[in-house]
Each structure stands twice: as structure tokens, then as C-alpha cells.
Scaffold this active site. Structure first.
Site: not given
Ligand code: BGC
Length: 488
Positions: A178, A214
Site C-alpha cells: 500500500k 486483517d
Molecule cells: C497487505 C495484506 C493486507 C491487505 C488488506 C495488502 O496490501 O499485503 O497483508 O491484508 O493489504 O489490508
């Protein structure tokens, strides 16, 4: 529910139309710039076969290192039964905000107070020390505001990034995703980093007792009320899924022959957002996907996530609109200095808003265009903008559906519930229905499924994960009792 016109009721109760909208007058030319988003059923089947293979690679000891999808085993072996009590803090970190919650359990009563704190971009892209100091400072303030300085407070941490879990409260970050890229954290135990920051920056008695992803928290939360629930899915800023896997299939499980009282199973955090990082999805990526990736903070990484999740969907739409505008097929008298031409300015919430326009007045679409300082647009322009949104979000929903269908087919159980959470799924008026349509098309005949929205989102999730993971009770001697009041 479907009406005779094909209109359905989405998770938010909004009426939606499942097909693509009709094209405006300049259709054939516009179509040539967006056709890459319309993929055939066999393209999604190809995705499923590749994903299945990648999942197998991630589960095997000898191939996990080179696999894009890491399929991390978690420490969650059995699901909670709801017999816990106490007072604790919960922390939710995964998007641009993070939340601190205080949960107090008195008999059957649950009292939750929470506060959301912003993480400035300079911290998201700064050092790990800055990030954890910032979080610790906020926790410190929260504790003071609630007059808890002298309380012993266990803390449960929802940390929504890929981690190799080594214990219930020990998780090494494998990479940032992200909008985060904090230096000096990858490879380290994030619980230890936060615990050290808490020591450095506060005088409060907070002890991190558990960390959970999450998606895993969502599955645990839902499985408590629904024994058919075996998959957790997040469609928010990021995208991820987890599921319950038999231990015999998990070649990376390091804890030897289990003589414990747990069932021989473990929740696998797939981290499927990284699917396609090796190029296997290039056959379906458009020029807009490539451009988005090039200008992202992690080029070449999280390819599937970049085609699905809320962090990116608005930007893909923006790139298409900009292209159409450069080709003089849209907004013919636009000022090139307006916000539409700025990267990141077309938020994914705009896509949801635009798609909730159901008539020719285009109220939401016009509002969005006004916010973007687009002037002199026509009704035809509004139609094109909405059309582009429907194409980009349909591809995202279908790709997420292909991922889920892969898991449903793997698990091969008659009736399955998939617990879903995340802002994209929650607020997009068509996502749920589009996914259901595609999953039905892709699962083995006879397998039934239900997508179930986690009603209270993060709050339920955090409560659930502190419910009763056995290791939490065994390792930390903390005992929580929580009575679940809300009906799913
Ligand atoms: C992360 C995950 C997370 C998902 C939703 C992804 O970018 O790698 O660990 O569960 O985002 O938040």
C-alpha cells in the site's frame, strides 16, 4: 435479489444494474482504448489455474522462497468460543489512518472507545523508528486521555501487511505494501519495534500480546458465528485473502508433529495481492496498469492488488480518462491544469459515487467532475466517465471473484461462507453482485457459497481476535471474556 430487469440489491441496499452500460455516440473509438478491461471467461479461468499453481508453490517448503504468493501459516489453529473477559487496547494499522481502541468487558457488557489518528505521508515514507514512535505517542496520548496510566493493558495489534508469523506476538515484516515504505522494518519483528517505541516514548504499561493480519481477523470474527465460514477476504485499500488449510498440505509449517489439542489445520494468510509479480498476469494488464505501476512506490510489486484494490482503482480510471481526453474523445475543452491531471487525485470513492448514479441526471458524476475542476463537460462526457468506472470496477470484481473461486474449489466443501470486509466492498454499489455472478460461473458445479459482510468491520475484528486464541491464554496468561451481542 434480482429483478426482471437485471437490477440487483447490493450490500448497501442500493439498486444496481449488472451489465455494462450502453456506450455513447463515439463508442467505437472509445472502445478501442478500453477494450483491455473486458476479459473473457477463459481469461479468468487461466488466472485461476495460475493462482492455484502459485498457491501450491507458496505452501511447499522448497518453493516458497521463489513464490510470489507467500501463503504464510499463521498461529491461528482453532476458532474462538467467546469466553473471555478484561480490559484491553487494540490497535488497527493498515491504511492511511490507524485506530486505537479501548475495550472494557464487564459481565455481559462491552464498552468500546476508540480514536482514529492520521499517519502523515512523510511518516509512511520515513523511517521505522519515526513510524513506531508516532504510533507510540498516539497510544500514550490515548492512555492519558482515558486516565489509564496506572493500568496494565494488554494490546492486540491488527497489522495489515505481509508478515512471517513466528509466534502469537512475533511477526517479521516481509515487505511493505500500500502506501508504506518505512526504512529499517523489513525483516524485523514489528511487535518488538512497537514495544521498544512504547518504552521509549511513554510511561504506560502496555504489553503487546497478539498480532494478526486483517484478513485473518475477519475470518476469525465471522467463523465464530458461522461454522461454514472458512475464507476471509479484504477488499479495501489493499486486497488479501486467507483460509483454513489442513496441516498436511502446509510444507512450510515449522512446528513439527503436533501433539497438541488443536485440530490439524491452520489459517493461511495467502498474501495474494502479490500474484502476478513474476509476470504471469501480463497477458491481461492494460497500458493503464503499466503506467500506474511505474509511478507507484513499489513498481513491479503487488500486481494483482493494483488491479483490484481501493488504493489503485480510482487512479486507473483517471489514467483512462486522461488518455481519452488527450485523444479528444472526452472533455474536449478541458483546462489541462485541473485536478484530473494530477496523479492520485481521482479517489476510489469517486468510482463508487459515480456508479451509484442510476439516471441521466448524473448527480454524483457531476459532483465529482466539479471537485476535479473539470469545466464545460457534457452529458455525453458523464456517460463515458461512468462507463469507464463500470469497466474498471467490473474487472476488479471479476479478478477478486476468480481468486475466491480458486479457494472455494480448493476447499471443495458443499456450503461455504466467505467473510468480507474493507471499504471497497462496503461502499461500492455493484462489487458484491459482480463478484457473485462471476464466482457462480467459475466454481465447480454444486458448490454453494455466500459472501457475508463483516457488519462492524474493524471493531468486531479486533474483539474477535482477542477472544480466545489458545496461545494467547497459554503464553501470556491473559484472560478475556467477551460476550458477543451483535447478531450477524
Ligand atoms: C497487505 C495484506 C493486507 C491487505 C488488506 C495488502 O496490501 O499485503 O497483508 O491484508 O493489504 O489490508
Amino acid at each position: 435479489m434480482t429483478t426482471s430487469t437485471g437490477a440487483r440489491t447490493g450490500p448497501t441496499g442500493v439498486k444496481i444494474v449488472t451489465g455494462y452500460q450502453s456506450l455513447p455516440c463515439c463508442a467505437p473509438l472509445i472502445e478501442s482504448f478500453v477494450k483491455g478491461f473486458k476479459l473473457s471467461g477463459s481469461a479468468y479461468k487461466r488466472v485461476m489455474a495460475l493462482l492455484h499453481q502459485e498457491m501450491n508453490n507458496g505452501l511447499k517448503h522448497h518453493s516458497q522462497g521463489g513464490a510470489d504468493i507467500k501463503m504464510f501459516p499463521t498461529f491461528v489453529r482453532s476458532l474462538p468460543d467467546g469466553s473471555e473477559c478484561g480490559e484491553f487496547l487494540a490497535l488497527d494499522l493498515g491504511g492511511t489512518n490507524f485506530r486505537v481502541l479501548l475495550v472494557r468487558l464487564q459481565g455481559h457488557d462491552v464498552e468500546i472507545q476508540s480514536k482514529t489518528y492520521l499517519i502523515p505521508q512523510r511518516i509512511m515514507l520515513g523511517t521505522g523508528t519515526q513510524l513506531f514512535d508516532h504510533i507510540a505517542d498516539c497510544i500514550g496520548k490515548f492512555v492519558l486521555e482515558h486516565d489509564l496510566q496506572n493500568h496494565q493493558l494488554p494490546l492486540g495489534f491488527t497489522f495489515s501487511f505481509p508478515c512471517q508469523q513466528e509466534g502469537l506476538a512475533k511477526a517479521r515484516l516481509s515487505k511493505w505494501t500500500k502506501g508504506f515504505r518505512c526504512e529499517g522494518v523489513v525483516g524485523n519483528d514489528i511487535c518488538q519495534l512497537l514495544q521498544e517505541a512504547l518504552k521509549r516514548r511513554t510511561n504506560c504499561h502496555v504489553e503487546i500480546v497478539a498480532v494478526v493480519n486483517d484478513a485473518v481477523g475477519t475470518l476469525m470474527s465471522a467463523a465464530h458465528g458461522d461454522r461454514n465460514c472458512e475464507i476471509g477476504l479484504i477488499l479495501g485499500t489493499g486486497c488479501n485473502a486467507c483460509y483454513m488449510e489442513g496441516l498436511d498440505n502446509v510444507g512450510t509449517w515449522k512446528h513439527g508433529e503436533e501433539q497438541d489439542h488443536h485440530p490439524r489445520q491452520v489459517i493461511i494468510n495467502t498474501e495474494w495481492g502479490a500474484f502476478g509479480d513474476n509476470g504471469c498476469l501480463d497477458f491481461m494488464r492494460t497500458e493503464y496498469d503499466h503506467e500506474l505501476d511505474t509511478f507507484s512506490i513499489n513498481p513491479g510489486k503487488q500486481i494483482m492488488e493494483k488491479m483490484i484494490s481501493g488504493m489503485y482503482m480510482g487512479e486507473i480510471v483517471r489514467l483512462v480518462l486522461v488518455r481519452l481526453s488527450h485523444e479528444n474523445l472526452l472533455f474536449t475543452s478541458i483546462d489541462r491544469d485541473c485536478n484530473l491531471f494530477e496523479r492520485g487525485r481521482f479517489y476510489t470513492k469517486y468510482v463508487s459515487e459515480i456508479e451509484s448514479d442510476t439516471d441521466e441526471f448524473f448527480r454524483h458524476t457531476k459532483q465529482v467532475l466539479d471537485e476535479l475542476q473539470v469545466e464545460n463537460y457534457t452529458t455525453e462526457d458523464c456517460k463515458v466517465v461512468k462507463y469507464v468506472c463500470t469497466l474498471v470496477s467490473a474487472r476488479a470484481a471479476f479478478l477478486a471473484a476468480a481468486g475466491l473461486a480458486t479457494l472455494i474449489n480448493r476447499l471443495n466443501k458443499q456450503d461455504m461462507t466467505i467473510a468480507v470486509d474493507g471499504s471497497l466492498y462496503r461502499f461500492h454499489p455493484r462489487f458484491h453482485n459482480l463478484m457473485c455472478l462471476k464466482i457462480k460461473e467459475l466454481v465447480k458445479p454444486g458448490l454453494k457459497f455466500k459472501l457475508s459482510l463483516e457488519k462492524l468491520g474493524g471493531i468486531t475484528r479486533l474483539k474477535r481476535f482477542l477472544l480466545k486464541p489458545d496461545r494467547l491464554v497459554e503464553e501470556k496468561n491473559c484472560y478475556f471474556k467477551l460476550h458477543e451481542k451483535e447478531k450477524r
